[in-house]
Write a protein that holds these residues in place. Sequence first.
Motif, PDB file in Angstrom:
ATOM      1  N   TRP A 168       7.951  -4.306   3.660  1.00  0.00           N
ATOM      2  CA  TRP A 168       6.519  -3.986   3.720  1.00  0.00           C
ATOM      3  C   TRP A 168       6.277  -2.859   4.724  1.00  0.00           C
ATOM      4  N   ILE A 169       6.865  -3.029   5.902  1.00  0.00           N
ATOM      5  CA  ILE A 169       6.674  -2.026   6.968  1.00  0.00           C
ATOM      6  C   ILE A 169       7.324  -0.704   6.566  1.00  0.00           C
ATOM      7  N   GLY A 170       8.528  -0.772   6.027  1.00  0.00           N
ATOM      8  CA  GLY A 170       9.217   0.447   5.593  1.00  0.00           C
ATOM      9  C   GLY A 170       8.412   1.222   4.561  1.00  0.00           C
ATOM     10  N   GLY A 171       7.930   0.524   3.549  1.00  0.00           N
ATOM     11  CA  GLY A 171       7.138   1.178   2.504  1.00  0.00           C
ATOM     12  C   GLY A 171       5.847   1.764   3.042  1.00  0.00           C
ATOM     13  N   LEU A 172       5.171   1.009   3.878  1.00  0.00           N
ATOM     14  CA  LEU A 172       3.908   1.475   4.446  1.00  0.00           C
ATOM     15  C   LEU A 172       4.126   2.727   5.297  1.00  0.00           C
ATOM     16  N   VAL A 173       5.133   2.701   6.155  1.00  0.00           N
ATOM     17  CA  VAL A 173       5.413   3.848   7.027  1.00  0.00           C
ATOM     18  C   VAL A 173       5.783   5.073   6.196  1.00  0.00           C
ATOM     19  N   GLU A 174       6.663   4.896   5.215  1.00  0.00           N
ATOM     20  CA  GLU A 174       7.086   6.016   4.375  1.00  0.00           C
ATOM     21  C   GLU A 174       5.902   6.677   3.682  1.00  0.00           C
ATOM     22  N   TRP A 175       5.065   5.862   3.051  1.00  0.00           N
ATOM     23  CA  TRP A 175       3.966   6.418   2.270  1.00  0.00           C
ATOM     24  C   TRP A 175       2.843   6.970   3.153  1.00  0.00           C
ATOM     25  N   LYS A 176       2.573   6.339   4.270  1.00  0.00           N
ATOM     26  CA  LYS A 176       1.545   6.866   5.188  1.00  0.00           C
ATOM     27  C   LYS A 176       2.001   8.195   5.780  1.00  0.00           C
ATOM     28  N   PHE A 177       3.283   8.283   6.136  1.00  0.00           N
ATOM     29  CA  PHE A 177       3.818   9.530   6.663  1.00  0.00           C
ATOM     30  C   PHE A 177       3.742  10.626   5.598  1.00  0.00           C
ATOM     31  N   LEU A 178       4.126  10.309   4.381  1.00  0.00           N
ATOM     32  CA  LEU A 178       4.051  11.275   3.295  1.00  0.00           C
ATOM     33  C   LEU A 178       2.611  11.751   3.104  1.00  0.00           C
ATOM     34  N   HIS A 179       1.678  10.827   3.098  1.00  0.00           N
ATOM     35  CA  HIS A 179       0.269  11.203   2.936  1.00  0.00           C
ATOM     36  C   HIS A 179      -0.154  12.140   4.059  1.00  0.00           C
ATOM     37  N   HIS A 180       0.270  11.837   5.255  1.00  0.00           N
ATOM     38  CA  HIS A 180      -0.101  12.648   6.415  1.00  0.00           C
ATOM     39  C   HIS A 180       0.436  14.087   6.302  1.00  0.00           C
ATOM     40  N   ILE A 181       1.679  14.247   5.888  1.00  0.00           N
ATOM     41  CA  ILE A 181       2.273  15.591   5.882  1.00  0.00           C
ATOM     42  C   ILE A 181       2.065  16.355   4.578  1.00  0.00           C
ATOM     43  N   ALA A 182       1.739  15.664   3.480  1.00  0.00           N
ATOM     44  CA  ALA A 182       1.748  16.346   2.184  1.00  0.00           C
ATOM     45  C   ALA A 182       0.457  16.247   1.387  1.00  0.00           C
ATOM     46  N   LYS A 183      -0.593  15.637   1.937  1.00  0.00           N
ATOM     47  CA  LYS A 183      -1.847  15.559   1.182  1.00  0.00           C
ATOM     48  C   LYS A 183      -2.424  16.957   0.998  1.00  0.00           C
ATOM     49  N   ASP A 184      -3.201  17.123  -0.062  1.00  0.00           N
ATOM     50  CA  ASP A 184      -3.799  18.428  -0.310  1.00  0.00           C
ATOM     51  C   ASP A 184      -5.129  18.563   0.438  1.00  0.00           C
ATOM     52  N   LEU A 207      10.951  18.028  -1.331  1.00  0.00           N
ATOM     53  CA  LEU A 207       9.661  18.054  -0.633  1.00  0.00           C
ATOM     54  C   LEU A 207       9.651  19.024   0.535  1.00  0.00           C
ATOM     55  N   PHE A 208      10.638  18.948   1.405  1.00  0.00           N
ATOM     56  CA  PHE A 208      10.616  19.776   2.603  1.00  0.00           C
ATOM     57  C   PHE A 208      10.759  21.259   2.262  1.00  0.00           C
ATOM     58  N   GLU A 209      11.502  21.568   1.216  1.00  0.00           N
ATOM     59  CA  GLU A 209      11.587  22.955   0.755  1.00  0.00           C
ATOM     60  C   GLU A 209      10.217  23.426   0.270  1.00  0.00           C
ATOM     61  N   LYS A 210       9.516  22.584  -0.476  1.00  0.00           N
ATOM     62  CA  LYS A 210       8.189  22.923  -0.984  1.00  0.00           C
ATOM     63  C   LYS A 210       7.203  23.127   0.162  1.00  0.00           C
ATOM     64  N   LEU A 211       7.220  22.253   1.142  1.00  0.00           N
ATOM     65  CA  LEU A 211       6.302  22.378   2.279  1.00  0.00           C
ATOM     66  C   LEU A 211       6.597  23.650   3.077  1.00  0.00           C
ATOM     67  N   ALA A 212       7.862  23.974   3.259  1.00  0.00           N
ATOM     68  CA  ALA A 212       8.232  25.198   3.979  1.00  0.00           C
ATOM     69  C   ALA A 212       7.757  26.431   3.213  1.00  0.00           C
ATOM     70  N   GLU A 213       7.908  26.401   1.901  1.00  0.00           N
ATOM     71  CA  GLU A 213       7.461  27.523   1.071  1.00  0.00           C
ATOM     72  C   GLU A 213       5.942  27.691   1.162  1.00  0.00           C
ATOM     73  N   GLN A 214       5.214  26.572   1.111  1.00  0.00           N
ATOM     74  CA  GLN A 214       3.752  26.640   1.229  1.00  0.00           C
ATOM     75  C   GLN A 214       3.336  27.213   2.578  1.00  0.00           C
ATOM     76  N   LYS A 215       4.011  26.807   3.621  1.00  0.00           N
ATOM     77  CA  LYS A 215       3.689  27.300   4.961  1.00  0.00           C
ATOM     78  C   LYS A 215       3.978  28.800   5.061  1.00  0.00           C
ATOM     79  N   THR A 216       5.088  29.239   4.502  1.00  0.00           N
ATOM     80  CA  THR A 216       5.437  30.662   4.500  1.00  0.00           C
ATOM     81  C   THR A 216       4.404  31.465   3.730  1.00  0.00           C
ATOM     82  N   ASN A 217       4.025  30.985   2.554  1.00  0.00           N
ATOM     83  CA  ASN A 217       3.025  31.678   1.740  1.00  0.00           C
ATOM     84  C   ASN A 217       1.679  31.732   2.447  1.00  0.00           C
TER      85      ASN A 217
END
Length: 120
Positions: free
Chosen positions: A69-85, A103-113
């Motif tokens: 439960w904790i693992g899933g919650l942490v993973e998804w909350k962290f993802l929401h925090h770093i990748a929400k639109d 994911l991290f490649e996509k986020l880096a590309e978005q930041k560069t753009n």
Amino acid sequence: MLFPIYIENIHLAKHGSDSGVYDTHGRIVHSKFEEIFHKHAHVNSDALTADELNEFVKGNREPKDYKGWIGGLVEWKFLHHIAKDNNGVLAKDTIKVVYDGSLFEKLAEQKTNSAKKKHT
């Protein structure tokens, strides 16, 4: 990165109360991926709001699997925090790149753009 992610070994990182999108060999089960949106994407069929994300995580809970439960919650909350639109939702395409490992490649590309647009 502090801890590299190797998709070919993702089956070793599976935990209880997960989404079931990876099978026991670490392969993506596309029907399970699509099921996330069929069941939980109420506002937009191609994205999850924070509330829908909570519903999804709670829906995956296995009885007495507190670590899962904790693992899933942490993973998804962290993802929401770093990748929400800009609307505060997790787009289906964004969640898909989590599962395929880019994911991290996509986020880096978005930041560069974004940085390039600011300088022009």
